[in-house]
Design a protein around this motif. Structure first.
Motif, mmCIF file in Angstrom:
data_model
loop_
_atom_site.group_PDB
_atom_site.id
_atom_site.type_symbol
_atom_site.label_atom_id
_atom_site.label_comp_id
_atom_site.label_asym_id
_atom_site.label_seq_id
_atom_site.Cartn_x
_atom_site.Cartn_y
_atom_site.Cartn_z
ATOM 1 N N ALA A 17 -14.464 1.674 -15.094
ATOM 2 C CA ALA A 17 -13.961 1.183 -16.389
ATOM 3 C C ALA A 17 -14.096 2.267 -17.459
ATOM 4 N N PHE A 18 -15.222 2.948 -17.499
ATOM 5 C CA PHE A 18 -15.464 4.040 -18.444
ATOM 6 C C PHE A 18 -14.407 5.130 -18.291
ATOM 7 N N GLU A 19 -14.164 5.551 -17.050
ATOM 8 C CA GLU A 19 -13.196 6.623 -16.808
ATOM 9 C C GLU A 19 -11.776 6.194 -17.181
ATOM 10 N N ARG A 20 -11.415 4.962 -16.855
ATOM 11 C CA ARG A 20 -10.071 4.476 -17.214
ATOM 12 C C ARG A 20 -9.894 4.369 -18.719
ATOM 13 N N GLU A 21 -10.870 3.764 -19.388
ATOM 14 C CA GLU A 21 -10.783 3.555 -20.837
ATOM 15 C C GLU A 21 -10.715 4.866 -21.612
ATOM 16 N N ASN A 22 -11.306 5.913 -21.085
ATOM 17 C CA ASN A 22 -11.403 7.171 -21.813
ATOM 18 C C ASN A 22 -10.526 8.283 -21.245
ATOM 19 N N ARG A 23 -9.657 7.947 -20.313
ATOM 20 C CA ARG A 23 -8.862 8.969 -19.643
ATOM 21 C C ARG A 23 -8.081 9.835 -20.627
ATOM 22 N N ALA A 24 -7.328 9.250 -21.513
ATOM 23 C CA ALA A 24 -6.521 10.026 -22.468
ATOM 24 C C ALA A 24 -7.417 10.814 -23.426
ATOM 25 N N TYR A 25 -8.490 10.204 -23.857
ATOM 26 C CA TYR A 25 -9.426 10.876 -24.763
ATOM 27 C C TYR A 25 -10.006 12.134 -24.105
ATOM 28 N N PHE A 26 -10.453 12.001 -22.864
ATOM 29 C CA PHE A 26 -11.018 13.157 -22.167
ATOM 30 C C PHE A 26 -9.954 14.219 -21.915
ATOM 31 N N ALA A 27 -8.755 13.808 -21.548
ATOM 32 C CA ALA A 27 -7.688 14.753 -21.217
ATOM 33 C C ALA A 27 -7.293 15.621 -22.408
ATOM 34 N N ALA A 28 -7.649 15.207 -23.605
ATOM 35 C CA ALA A 28 -7.343 16.021 -24.788
ATOM 36 C C ALA A 28 -8.220 17.276 -24.852
ATOM 37 N N SER A 29 -9.373 17.261 -24.161
ATOM 38 C CA SER A 29 -10.267 18.414 -24.261
ATOM 39 C C SER A 29 -10.697 19.003 -22.919
ATOM 40 N N ILE A 30 -10.482 18.281 -21.836
ATOM 41 C CA ILE A 30 -10.820 18.783 -20.503
ATOM 42 C C ILE A 30 -9.711 18.363 -19.544
ATOM 43 N N PRO A 31 -9.591 19.023 -18.394
ATOM 44 C CA PRO A 31 -8.507 18.666 -17.465
ATOM 45 C C PRO A 31 -8.589 17.209 -17.015
ATOM 46 N N ASP A 32 -7.433 16.569 -16.936
ATOM 47 C CA ASP A 32 -7.356 15.186 -16.464
ATOM 48 C C ASP A 32 -7.766 15.124 -14.995
ATOM 49 N N ARG A 33 -8.401 14.051 -14.608
ATOM 50 C CA ARG A 33 -8.856 13.882 -13.227
ATOM 51 C C ARG A 33 -7.700 13.614 -12.264
ATOM 52 N N GLY A 34 -6.595 13.147 -12.772
ATOM 53 C CA GLY A 34 -5.439 12.876 -11.926
ATOM 54 C C GLY A 34 -5.461 11.473 -11.357
ATOM 55 N N ASP A 35 -4.295 10.985 -10.982
ATOM 56 C CA ASP A 35 -4.152 9.624 -10.471
ATOM 57 C C ASP A 35 -4.939 9.393 -9.186
ATOM 58 N N ASP A 36 -5.055 10.415 -8.343
ATOM 59 C CA ASP A 36 -5.755 10.270 -7.072
ATOM 60 C C ASP A 36 -7.234 9.923 -7.282
ATOM 61 N N TYR A 37 -7.822 10.450 -8.336
ATOM 62 C CA TYR A 37 -9.221 10.145 -8.645
ATOM 63 C C TYR A 37 -9.415 8.640 -8.791
ATOM 64 N N PHE A 38 -8.501 8.000 -9.507
ATOM 65 C CA PHE A 38 -8.621 6.560 -9.760
ATOM 66 C C PHE A 38 -8.240 5.749 -8.521
ATOM 67 N N ALA A 39 -7.249 6.211 -7.783
ATOM 68 C CA ALA A 39 -6.824 5.502 -6.579
ATOM 69 C C ALA A 39 -7.901 5.535 -5.495
ATOM 70 N N ARG A 40 -8.671 6.595 -5.457
ATOM 71 C CA ARG A 40 -9.693 6.762 -4.420
ATOM 72 C C ARG A 40 -11.102 6.729 -5.009
ATOM 73 N N PHE A 41 -11.269 6.000 -6.103
ATOM 74 C CA PHE A 41 -12.531 6.002 -6.827
ATOM 75 C C PHE A 41 -13.715 5.582 -5.954
ATOM 76 N N ALA A 42 -13.580 4.515 -5.197
ATOM 77 C CA ALA A 42 -14.705 4.019 -4.381
ATOM 78 C C ALA A 42 -15.155 5.080 -3.384
ATOM 79 N N GLU A 43 -14.206 5.732 -2.758
ATOM 80 C CA GLU A 43 -14.524 6.798 -1.805
ATOM 81 C C GLU A 43 -15.222 7.962 -2.523
ATOM 82 N N ARG A 44 -14.721 8.331 -3.674
ATOM 83 C CA ARG A 44 -15.305 9.425 -4.452
ATOM 84 C C ARG A 44 -16.728 9.069 -4.901
#
Length: 169
Positions: A17-44
């Protein structure tokens, strides 16, 4: 005051939830994690816990009073007495000194609990907030680098005197 906790399996829902809610905010200053990060979150998440169990990394979350995650503060690539520090704070919690307090607490843990003698970090030149946190917590600039193709600075902090880092208060 948020509690700095070592990452556990039960943190997964709040962390996602933290990563989803802040995705755009973080991407403004650091590289975005990409869609695969969220799709495979449990595995990661399981992989991070395995790295932590092996002593390769130590992942921490700042947990608020309602169990929500307000930030992450991590030590990665632990070797030869040192590690790389990384952190991110939720947009709604930014500007309140949480990163500074969490980094100070992690410096104490890095020395006392994990037996480390130094930490390294890097921040983009245009990320004044991150550079300020590093300066306030005893890190000094030791060089320059490129972070995602943009100019950055590298930092180092010896852990022999964690009194400059203090504890979360």
């Amino acid at each position: 005051m948020p509690d700095l906790q070592l990452l556990r399996p039960d943190h997964a829902p709040a962390l996602l939830a933290f990563e989803r809610e802040n995705r755009a905010y973080f991407a403004a200053s650091i590289p975005d994690r990409g869609d695969d990060y969220f799709a495979r979150f449990a595995e990661r998440h399981r992989a991070l816990l395995a790295e932590q169990e092996a002593g390769i990394c130590y992942f921490h979350v700042l947990v608020g009073p309602a169990g929500e995650i307000l930030g992450r503060v991590n030590l990665v690539d632990v070797e030869d007495g040192g590690a790389d520090l990384g952190y991110r704070i939720a947009e709604r919690a930014a500007g309140r000194g949480l990163a500074t307090r969490a980094v100070r607490e992690l410096c104490v843990r890095a020395a006392g609990t994990y037996g480390l003698t130094f930490l390294k970090a890097a921040a983009r030149r245009d990320n004044l907030a991150s550079r300020t946190v590093l300066s306030r917590t005893g890190f000094t600039v030791v060089g320059e680098t490129l972070l995602s193709g943009r100019p950055g600075l590298t930092y180092r902090r010896p852990l022999g005197d964690v009194s400059r880092g203090g504890a979360v208060t």
